[in-house]
Design an enzyme around this catalytic site. Structure first.
Site, PDB file in Angstrom:
ATOM      1  N   HIS A 188      -5.572  -0.345   4.824  1.00  0.00           N
ATOM      2  CA  HIS A 188      -4.188   0.319   4.737  1.00  0.00           C
ATOM      3  C   HIS A 188      -4.325   0.669   3.209  1.00  0.00           C
ATOM      4  O   HIS A 188      -3.695   2.073   3.007  1.00  0.00           O
ATOM      5  CB  HIS A 188      -3.550  -0.721   5.113  1.00  0.00           C
ATOM      6  CG  HIS A 188      -1.857  -0.402   4.916  1.00  0.00           C
ATOM      7  ND1 HIS A 188      -0.900  -0.261   5.742  1.00  0.00           N
ATOM      8  CD2 HIS A 188      -1.288  -0.190   3.784  1.00  0.00           C
ATOM      9  CE1 HIS A 188       0.084   0.163   5.319  1.00  0.00           C
ATOM     10  NE2 HIS A 188       0.037   0.009   3.809  1.00  0.00           N
ATOM     11  N   GLU A 189      -4.587   0.008   2.236  1.00  0.00           N
ATOM     12  CA  GLU A 189      -4.633   0.381   1.016  1.00  0.00           C
ATOM     13  C   GLU A 189      -5.465   1.390   0.606  1.00  0.00           C
ATOM     14  O   GLU A 189      -5.325   2.241  -0.193  1.00  0.00           O
ATOM     15  CB  GLU A 189      -4.646  -0.996   0.033  1.00  0.00           C
ATOM     16  CG  GLU A 189      -3.794  -1.992   0.333  1.00  0.00           C
ATOM     17  CD  GLU A 189      -2.279  -1.623   0.161  1.00  0.00           C
ATOM     18  OE1 GLU A 189      -1.915  -0.517  -0.482  1.00  0.00           O
ATOM     19  OE2 GLU A 189      -1.335  -2.384   0.846  1.00  0.00           O
ATOM     20  N   HIS A 204      -3.935   4.553   1.257  1.00  0.00           N
ATOM     21  CA  HIS A 204      -2.920   5.244   0.283  1.00  0.00           C
ATOM     22  C   HIS A 204      -3.861   5.928  -0.982  1.00  0.00           C
ATOM     23  O   HIS A 204      -3.639   6.745  -1.231  1.00  0.00           O
ATOM     24  CB  HIS A 204      -1.931   3.993  -0.269  1.00  0.00           C
ATOM     25  CG  HIS A 204      -0.997   3.621   0.760  1.00  0.00           C
ATOM     26  ND1 HIS A 204      -0.223   4.465   1.340  1.00  0.00           N
ATOM     27  CD2 HIS A 204      -0.631   2.389   1.059  1.00  0.00           C
ATOM     28  CE1 HIS A 204       0.843   3.847   2.203  1.00  0.00           C
ATOM     29  NE2 HIS A 204       0.384   2.507   2.165  1.00  0.00           N
TER      30      HIS A 204
END
Length: 267
Positions: A57-58, A61
């Site tokens: 997820h990170e 980003h």
């Protein structure tokens, strides 16, 4: 400020490789019923897989920010998938894992620091915010593939439970993250399109957005609506009750075995 980076800035961290290895080994233990306690194996599998999804997820980003103009991302170590390099490891890893243990909710976290002033274009800002929860959506689709592909023949019952519970975590994380609440990714998607005056007024609320959402989930009516929505999404993906609930029962192995779920695991 220099934006040069070394090859090691993009090399996958041994920490992440170790977490992925735990996921693989514990998944094998669940599948083969190798462990003396199926619940412990499910706990290790779901927890490590959940941490892997948080790292991805990170990473999503960070990678999107890199290609959108923030070349400082690599030097901060965000592309190594090492959770220890995050700005707020407590918010991004520790708290989400604790909330899974306590409540079976995929709590979103915030971690990577992006130098937004380096990025031009509202669409790019929105895409950076959307990239994280879209990773959770993709993870949910992968976890539920055996269900919506009707490919469950030969898949052990306990492994089905574990996958269903892991999918529930991904769906809850995606839904919560996409809420247009300050401090969450959903607000980050729409923020570039809001008038400057509104953004200035809302900015002080960002640190409290996640706390507000969590508090609202304690309201029985809102909690029911939220999980009804989660169940509806899981049904679309081919996962019906009681599979996720049984997955949670096995995950909380310290509470004892549920007879109904244990009987279903053998089928």
């Amino acid at each position: 400020m220099s934006t040069a980076y070394r090859a090691s800035d993009r090399r996958v961290s041994p920490v992440f490789i170790g977490i992925a290895a735990v996921t693989a080994v514990s998944a094998w233990a669940v599948w083969t019923d190798f462990a003396s306690s199926a619940g412990l194996a499910v706990f290790l599998f779901v927890t490590s897989a959940w941490v892997v999804s948080l790292c991805l997820h990170e990473y999503a980003h960070a990678r999107t920010a890199l290609h959108s103009g923030d070349l400082t991302i690599a030097g901060k170590g965000y592309l190594t998938l090492n959770p220890l390099r995050y700005t707020h490891a407590l918010l991004s890893i520790v708290l989400p894992v604790l909330f899974v243990i306590m409540g079976g909710i995929g709590l979103p976290g915030g971690a990577v620091f992006i130098e937004r002033q380096r990025i031009r274009g509202r669409w790019r800002h929105s895409l950076i915010s959307a990239a994280g929860p879209l990773t959770n959506v993709l993870f949910a689709v992968v976890c539920t593939a055996p269900f919506w592909l009707d490919a469950l023949d030969g898949v052990p019952g306990v492994f089905r439970y574990a996958l269903a519970f892991l999918a529930l975590l991904q769906v809850t994380a995606a839904i919560l993250n996409f809420l247009p609440v300050p401090g969450l990714d959903g607000y980050g998607v729409i923020e570039p399109w809001l008038p400057h005056r509104i953004r200035r007024q809302v900015e002080p609320l960002a640190p409290f957005g996640l706390i507000l959402v969590f508090a609202l989930l304690f309201v029985p009516e809102l909690n029911r609506v939220f999980f009804d929505g989660v169940d509806a999404v899981l049904r679309v993906l081919g996962v019906d009750e009681p599979l996720p609930s049984c997955g949670l029962e096995y995950y909380r192995f310290w509470q004892g075995e549920n007879a109904y779920c244990a009987a279903g695991a053998g089928s």
